[in-house]
Design an enzyme around this catalytic site. Structure first.
Site, short mmCIF file in Angstrom:
data_model
loop_
_atom_site.label_atom_id
_atom_site.label_comp_id
_atom_site.label_asym_id
_atom_site.label_seq_id
_atom_site.Cartn_x
_atom_site.Cartn_y
_atom_site.Cartn_z
N ASP A 272 0.80 -1.21 0.00
CA ASP A 272 0.00 0.00 0.00
C ASP A 272 0.84 1.27 0.00
O ASP A 272 1.66 1.49 0.90
CB ASP A 272 -0.92 -0.01 1.23
CG ASP A 272 -1.96 1.09 1.19
OD1 ASP A 272 -2.23 1.61 0.09
OD2 ASP A 272 -2.50 1.42 2.26
N GLU A 274 -0.96 4.07 -0.08
CA GLU A 274 -2.06 5.02 0.16
C GLU A 274 -2.44 5.10 1.63
O GLU A 274 -1.69 5.62 2.45
CB GLU A 274 -3.25 4.64 -0.74
CG GLU A 274 -4.28 5.74 -0.87
CD GLU A 274 -5.68 5.25 -0.53
OE1 GLU A 274 -6.61 6.07 -0.65
OE2 GLU A 274 -5.86 4.10 -0.11
N ARG A 340 -1.02 -0.68 -4.28
CA ARG A 340 -2.12 0.29 -4.26
C ARG A 340 -1.55 1.69 -4.45
O ARG A 340 -0.80 2.19 -3.62
CB ARG A 340 -2.93 0.21 -2.96
CG ARG A 340 -4.10 1.18 -2.96
CD ARG A 340 -5.21 0.84 -1.98
NE ARG A 340 -4.82 0.99 -0.59
CZ ARG A 340 -5.69 0.97 0.44
NH1 ARG A 340 -6.98 0.80 0.20
NH2 ARG A 340 -5.26 1.09 1.68
N GLU A 431 -15.55 2.00 -2.55
CA GLU A 431 -15.52 2.58 -1.22
C GLU A 431 -16.06 4.01 -1.17
O GLU A 431 -15.97 4.68 -0.14
CB GLU A 431 -14.09 2.56 -0.67
CG GLU A 431 -13.08 3.28 -1.53
CD GLU A 431 -11.64 3.12 -1.05
OE1 GLU A 431 -11.44 2.62 0.06
OE2 GLU A 431 -10.73 3.50 -1.81
N ASP A 459 -14.08 3.65 4.56
CA ASP A 459 -14.14 4.84 3.72
C ASP A 459 -15.56 5.07 3.21
O ASP A 459 -16.01 6.21 3.11
CB ASP A 459 -13.18 4.71 2.53
CG ASP A 459 -11.89 5.47 2.75
OD1 ASP A 459 -11.96 6.67 3.06
OD2 ASP A 459 -10.81 4.88 2.62
N ASP A 630 -6.41 3.18 10.12
CA ASP A 630 -5.76 3.94 9.05
C ASP A 630 -6.63 5.15 8.76
O ASP A 630 -7.52 5.49 9.52
CB ASP A 630 -5.48 3.08 7.82
CG ASP A 630 -6.76 2.60 7.12
OD1 ASP A 630 -7.86 3.08 7.46
OD2 ASP A 630 -6.65 1.75 6.21
#
Length: 724
Positions: A272, A274, A340, A431, A459, A630
């Protein structure tokens, strides 16, 4: 100030430029001047289009805000609301039926079902643990988790506890009876496993023998045939190995000499760039890209210090076996990796365009992570994709126009890197609300390269709150999970994926188990993600991956998907149901509890993000239960408080009071962290505390309720403060 190199109408930070020139371009097959020229063309051509898409988001949100302000409470009419969303093209026209045509998809995504890990690529140790979590010890996962109870003297201590070990072995034998049952008897009663000819014969207590109920599940062995070190089986597409290590304390006490059961677990991992990282400048981006390069080339290494010893952690090799015809074969030893990229919103100062503007980070990620992945395409690395594909998850896209833009970006990157069309495969995170209600059209916009859709409940909830910010006060955070839209949203993701031909071609995924210390609870409940028809779901650790893998042995997902295709699709009306409070006459205590819960969660995450650059970690909640946090969880809490402020459920003074009270609690929870900087010592000068407050008090005007703009700015401020 970051030093820069001017090249091809770009101003590139020296650290990023030298990394690409010295570490990535060599052996990539791409010449330097061409790379920078093509990169510059993509940036200058697509950045304005990226900006236009973000302006469309803002325009839609403004129209929705105005509609809700004029139609609150008793004035709200659902049919009028739905018609309005169609009029402004928030809901796009229905697309005709189609099936995705994605080709060259690895088996881990297309024809296998199993757990998926998501890890911050900036943390090399986490990344290595994840890529190596393709295989894991069932005995270790059980022994070290709460799946095995402490009752009856079975506590886990510093030394091996035989009583606990006996419970582990009993659990494991039950599992073997379920997935590779014997034609007669039980694995509990086996005293020896032997290969006779091409078959596995088991010796049972009482001088009995048995074959497997399904002999074909036995596919090979490791070591010597007459004394194998491992026996390999395949069930529901997943491998498992019975391990025999004569030096093991466990094997010596086991009547069959079995030392462990090794489970094929994390089939795939998302590395990831992000939500789980804090990458705000060139320095951070180079760390992320460098680790991705190490993973792709197979030479990523991390020196570990543990128990007074030092060792290097590296990527696992493939596993070697002999089949029943004594022919050698291998099974992949590492998780198949996605990367990602960042979404469309953020820019980054690592590269400036010819006008001195920061470049859209998503464009930068697409070009650089794909360039890095050329080492895999050129067979110059770890062998990530046997099919010669690059896998990129693209998050936080709002509707089909944004998916089409990502598709266009990937196509231009392919052209620049001399890759065949659709080499870069796209994972679409479902999301954001506008993607959910137009999911079929979103998939259609990338139907030749889409390989993954995944519900992102956290999200999605944050966007749900922000989109309907003006509609009225939202239900309490825990109660939002009980409202109709969530179940419909989760079902819709599977319904649309199956209708678009994903089964056997691509992944349909579900979200994260957020409580890494509650594996017993996960084992009992996360099977619902498999029962929902998903062929992957996110887990927070290698241990969780091993345990979640057991669910895919219990259910043949691909057979289940065929029956789900026939069910009534989820209702769009349910998805559009806004999770407003049915009755907002909460008591002062209830309001205070909600404020404290949100404030504590915000502060516990933000203080690590701002002060230490930690984008994802196990953060104690208000009850000291460790939760994987996160930016998505932060988005919910900050938007929830912003909504209650908007509708005068609470005052700014009440929220600030709660923030200060919870800051002291968070300081206490982090007292053992030598790097931690207390917020309550000096609220006015704590950059982290200021950031947390702004996320709430400015939450209603943040683009789509995202936390990144404020977090990035405050993190940059903190890095500047530390440097000076």
């Amino acid at each position: 100030m970051e030093q820069r190199i001017e090249i091809a109408n770009l101003q590139v930070s020296t650290s990023l430029y030298h990394f690409i020139e010295e570490s990535v371009l060599p052996d990539s097959g791409i010449e330097s001047a061409k790379f920078w020229a093509d990169f510059s063309n993509i940036i200058h051509q697509l950045s304005p289009e990226n900006k236009t898409l973000l302006a469309t988001r803002d325009s839609l949100q403004e129209k929705i805000d105005q509609w809700h302000l004029q139609n609150q409470g008793d004035k709200f009419n659902f049919d009028a609301y739905k018609s309005f969303l169609k009029e402004i093209n928030y809901i796009v026209p229905e697309v005709a039926d189609f099936a995705i045509t994605t080709s060259n998809v690895d088996a881990e995504l297309a024809t296998m079902a199993g757990p998926q890990l998501v890890v911050p690529v900036m943390n090399a140790r986490f990344a290595l643990n994840a890529v190596n979590a393709r295989w894991g010890s069932l005995y270790d996962a059980l022994y070290g988790s709460d799946v095995i109870s402490d009752e009856g003297g079975s506590e886990a201590g510093a030394q091996y506890n035989p009583a606990r070990g006996a419970k582990v072995i009993s659990f494991a034998r039950d599992f073997l009876d379920q997935v590779i049952p014997l034609a007669r008897g039980s694995h509990h009663n086996v005293i020896a496993y032997q290969i006779v000819g091409q078959k596995l014969v088991v010796q049972l207590e009482g001088d009995h023998q048995s074959l497997l109920a399904q002999p074909d599940v036995f596919i090979g062995y490791a070591g010597e045939k007459n004394a194998p070190s491992g026996l390999l089986f395949k069930h529901n597409g997943l491998h498992l190995e019975l391990a025999f290590d004569g030096t093991s304390v466990i094997a010596k006490a086991d009547q069959a000499g079995l030392s462990d059961i090794i489970i094929e677990a994390a089939l795939t991992t998302i590395m990831d760039c992000e939500d789980s990282v804090a990458a705000v400048d060139a320095e951070d981006k180079v760390i992320a890209y460098k680790n991705w390069l190490g993973l792709i080339k197979g030479d990523l290494k991390e020196t570990i210090h543990k128990g007074g010893k030092q060792f290097d952690r590296i990527m696992n090799a493939d596993r070697q076996y002999m089949d029943t015809n004594n022919q050698a074969f291998s099974v992949k030893g590492r998780s198949l990796m996605f990367v990602r990229n960042v979404g469309h919103l953020m820019t980054n100062n690592a590269i400036l365009d010819n006008a001195g503007n920061e470049v859209p980070e998503g464009i930068m990620d697409a070009m650089i992570t794909s360039l890095i992945s050329l080492h895999d395409i050129n067979k110059n690395g770890s062998g990530n994709s046997k099919e010669g594909s690059i896998y990129i998850v693209k998050p936080k896209m709002h509707g089909p126009e944004e998916v089409a833009f990502a598709n266009k970006l990937f196509a231009q990157v392919e052209q620049a890197l001399a890759l065949p069309d659709n080499t870069i495969k796209m994972g679409i995170m479902d999301e954001e609300r506008r993607t959910s209600v137009n999911l079929k059209a979103c998939i259609a916009a990338a139907k030749e390269r889409v390989v993954f859709i995944n519900t992102g409940f956290l999200d999605r909830t944050g966007d749900e709150i922000h989109t309907s910010m003006k509609a009225g006060p939202m239900a309490r955070k825990a109660d939002i999970k009980l409202t109709p839209w969530i179940g419909a949203y989760e079902n819709n993701n599977v319904d649309i994926g199956l209708a678009c031909g994903f089964s056997g071609k691509a992944q349909i995924g579900k979200g994260m188990w957020p409580i890494p210390d509650q594996m017993s609870n996960m084992l009992a409940t996360k099977i619902n993600h498999v029962e929902a028809g998903a062929n992957t779901a996110w887990v927070p650790s290698p241990t969780a991956a091993v345990l979640h893998a057991l669910h895919y042995h219990r259910i043949d997902v691909f057979s289940l998907q065929q029956s789900l295709i026939e069910r009534q699709p989820a209702s769009l009306d349910d998805i559009l149901t806004i999770p407003l409070a049915e009755n907002s006459n909460w008591s002062d205590d209830e309001i205070s509890q909600e404020l404290d819960n949100n404030a504590q969660g915000i502060l516990g995450y933000v203080v690590r993000w701002i002060d230490q650059g930690i984008g994802c970690s196990k953060v104690p909640d208000i009850n000291d239960v460790g939760l994987m946090e996160d930016r998505a969880t932060l988005r919910i809490s900050s938007q929830h408080l912003a909504n209650w402020l908007e509708h005068k459920i609470c005052t700014k003074e009440q929220v600030l009071s709660s923030m200060k009270k919870m800051a002291a609690i968070v300081d206490q929870q982090n007292a053992d962290d030598a790097l931690y900087q207390a917020m309550s010592d000096n609220f006015d000068n704590s950059i982290a505390f200021q950031a947390a407050c702004d996320l709430v008090f400015k939450g209603d005007v943040q683009p789509n309720g995202y936390t990144e703009p404020l977090l990035h700015q405050y993190r940059l401020d903190k890095k500047l403060q530390d440097a000076s």
